[in-house]
Design a protein around this motif. Structure first.
Motif, PDB file in Angstrom:
ATOM      1  N   PRO A   1      23.541  80.193  14.297  1.00 46.33           N
ATOM      2  CA  PRO A   1      23.450  81.135  15.416  1.00 46.33           C
ATOM      3  C   PRO A   1      23.682  82.588  14.998  1.00 46.33           C
ATOM      4  O   PRO A   1      23.071  83.499  15.557  1.00 46.33           O
ATOM      5  N   SER A   2      24.521  82.799  14.008  1.00 44.41           N
ATOM      6  CA  SER A   2      24.791  84.168  13.560  1.00 44.41           C
ATOM      7  C   SER A   2      23.600  84.792  12.836  1.00 44.41           C
ATOM      8  O   SER A   2      23.567  86.006  12.619  1.00 44.41           O
ATOM      9  N   ASP A   3      22.627  83.981  12.443  1.00 43.72           N
ATOM     10  CA  ASP A   3      21.404  84.489  11.816  1.00 43.72           C
ATOM     11  C   ASP A   3      20.334  84.857  12.848  1.00 43.72           C
ATOM     12  O   ASP A   3      19.275  85.375  12.497  1.00 43.72           O
ATOM     13  N   VAL A   4      20.623  84.554  14.103  1.00 44.97           N
ATOM     14  CA  VAL A   4      19.630  84.716  15.167  1.00 44.97           C
ATOM     15  C   VAL A   4      20.117  85.755  16.173  1.00 44.97           C
ATOM     16  O   VAL A   4      21.262  85.708  16.630  1.00 44.97           O
ATOM     17  N   THR A   5      19.251  86.686  16.505  1.00 46.78           N
ATOM     18  CA  THR A   5      19.496  87.650  17.579  1.00 46.78           C
ATOM     19  C   THR A   5      18.655  87.241  18.781  1.00 46.78           C
ATOM     20  O   THR A   5      17.501  86.829  18.625  1.00 46.78           O
ATOM     21  N   HIS A   6      19.223  87.305  19.962  1.00 42.79           N
ATOM     22  CA  HIS A   6      18.484  86.990  21.188  1.00 42.79           C
ATOM     23  C   HIS A   6      18.095  88.274  21.910  1.00 42.79           C
ATOM     24  O   HIS A   6      18.861  89.233  21.931  1.00 42.79           O
ATOM     25  N   MET A   7      16.915  88.260  22.507  1.00 45.12           N
ATOM     26  CA  MET A   7      16.516  89.353  23.402  1.00 45.12           C
ATOM     27  C   MET A   7      16.035  88.776  24.720  1.00 45.12           C
ATOM     28  O   MET A   7      15.157  87.904  24.754  1.00 45.12           O
ATOM     29  N   LEU A   8      16.608  89.264  25.803  1.00 49.29           N
ATOM     30  CA  LEU A   8      16.125  88.949  27.140  1.00 49.29           C
ATOM     31  C   LEU A   8      15.449  90.216  27.653  1.00 49.29           C
ATOM     32  O   LEU A   8      16.100  91.247  27.849  1.00 49.29           O
ATOM     33  N   PHE A   9      14.126  90.136  27.847  1.00 46.51           N
ATOM     34  CA  PHE A   9      13.327  91.298  28.220  1.00 46.51           C
ATOM     35  C   PHE A   9      12.813  91.112  29.636  1.00 46.51           C
ATOM     36  O   PHE A   9      12.088  90.162  29.927  1.00 46.51           O
ATOM     37  N   ALA A  10      13.201  92.008  30.540  1.00 44.21           N
ATOM     38  CA  ALA A  10      12.819  91.914  31.947  1.00 44.21           C
ATOM     39  C   ALA A  10      11.913  93.081  32.318  1.00 44.21           C
ATOM     40  O   ALA A  10      12.344  94.241  32.290  1.00 44.21           O
ATOM     41  N   PHE A  11      10.652  92.766  32.645  1.00 45.91           N
ATOM     42  CA  PHE A  11       9.671  93.755  33.074  1.00 45.91           C
ATOM     43  C   PHE A  11       9.533  93.636  34.592  1.00 45.91           C
ATOM     44  O   PHE A  11       9.066  92.613  35.091  1.00 45.91           O
ATOM     45  N   THR A  12       9.979  94.656  35.318  1.00 47.14           N
ATOM     46  CA  THR A  12      10.130  94.512  36.765  1.00 47.14           C
ATOM     47  C   THR A  12       9.717  95.780  37.511  1.00 47.14           C
ATOM     48  O   THR A  12       9.514  96.845  36.927  1.00 47.14           O
TER      49      THR A  12
END
Length: 254
Positions: free
Chosen positions: A199-210
């Motif tokens: 998990p420390s090798d992975v970055t998460h992005m939550l992208f909200a187009f609204t």
């Protein structure tokens, strides 16, 4: 590229390090300019640049436009989702180190079908150590974003123990056919075979187009995250959300 700085204002919302929360708001006075920028960006996400160059060399401009138009989705819902994914992908490429990967929408089974798997994977391969790190993104597009949609994106990001799905990793690797892409393809294969990603090798992005302001909604969701991956939450607000989508697709197909 999408050149967000030319048509959006950016605000960094306070949150606990190492996570980040960025809000972009489109300038209404630059609506036409933003549509033109996105119309230029769209074809590369649905057709490889080499294919586009070949088409322009052999065909007239209106014929190329017709072929591009035939690759773009027809339903309002798919247009919304696909444009959100393009915006997310270009944001990752412009604003983060995770610049390697594919334009996933080039490989849709049909223009009027949704794709399975992670919305976007971006990769960074250290040229000295060969260490692979990656970004796993979920993109959501709604004129008015409900909390349930953000929760669904959060669930997807945390799935597979915070890691990308094996299907999505294999999907990318199988399409890295250029000889220059071999180091990345091998690194993705090795990560899967050796199960070396953490998990420390992975970055998460939550992208909200609204169309609505999602600052509080995203901040609330981010504050509840307790996993081991760095989080980047990004909100892009275009007040005339539906008008923007229609205009971009109309211009891209023209």
């Amino acid at each position: 590229m999408t050149r967000f700085a030319e048509w959006c204002t950016e605000v960094v919302v306070g949150c606990s390090a190492p996570h980040s929360h960025t809000m972009l708001t489109a300038d209404a006075s630059k609506f036409d300019a933003s549509v033109a920028i996105m119309a230029d960006v769209m074809p590369d996400h649905f057709l490889p640049p080499s294919r586009l160059a070949e088409m322009f060399a052999r065909l007239q401009r209106h014929e190329v436009a017709e072929l591009i138009k035939n690759r773009l989705p027809e339903s309002a819902q798919l247009k919304s989702g696909d444009l959100g994914e393009v915006l997310c992908t270009t944001f990752v490429r412009e604003k983060t180190p995770f610049t390697l990967g594919i334009n996933r929408l080039q490989f849709k089974d049909h223009r009027n079908m949704s794709m399975r798997g992670d919305d976007m994977l971006g990769f960074n391969l250290n040229p000295v150590t060969g260490k692979l790190t990656l970004l796993k993104a979920e993109s959501k597009s709604n004129a008015t974003m409900p909390a349930a949609t953000v929760a669904k994106a959060r669930e997807a990001l945390s799935g597979y123990g915070e890691l990308p799905s094996p299907h999505s990793m294999g999907f990318v690797a199988d399409r890295l056919t250029n000889p220059a892409d071999k180091p990345l393809r091998d690194a993705i294969d090795d990560a899967q075979l050796k199960k070396s990603l953490k998990p420390s090798d992975v970055t998460h992005m939550l992208f909200a187009f609204t169309g609505n302001d999602t600052t509080t909604l995203l901040q609330s969701n981010l504050s509840g995250y307790a996993g081991g991956s760095v989080q980047h939450y990004v909100g892009l607000r275009v007040a005339e959300h539906q008008k923007f989508i229609k205009a971009v697709f109309a211009a891209a197909g023209a």
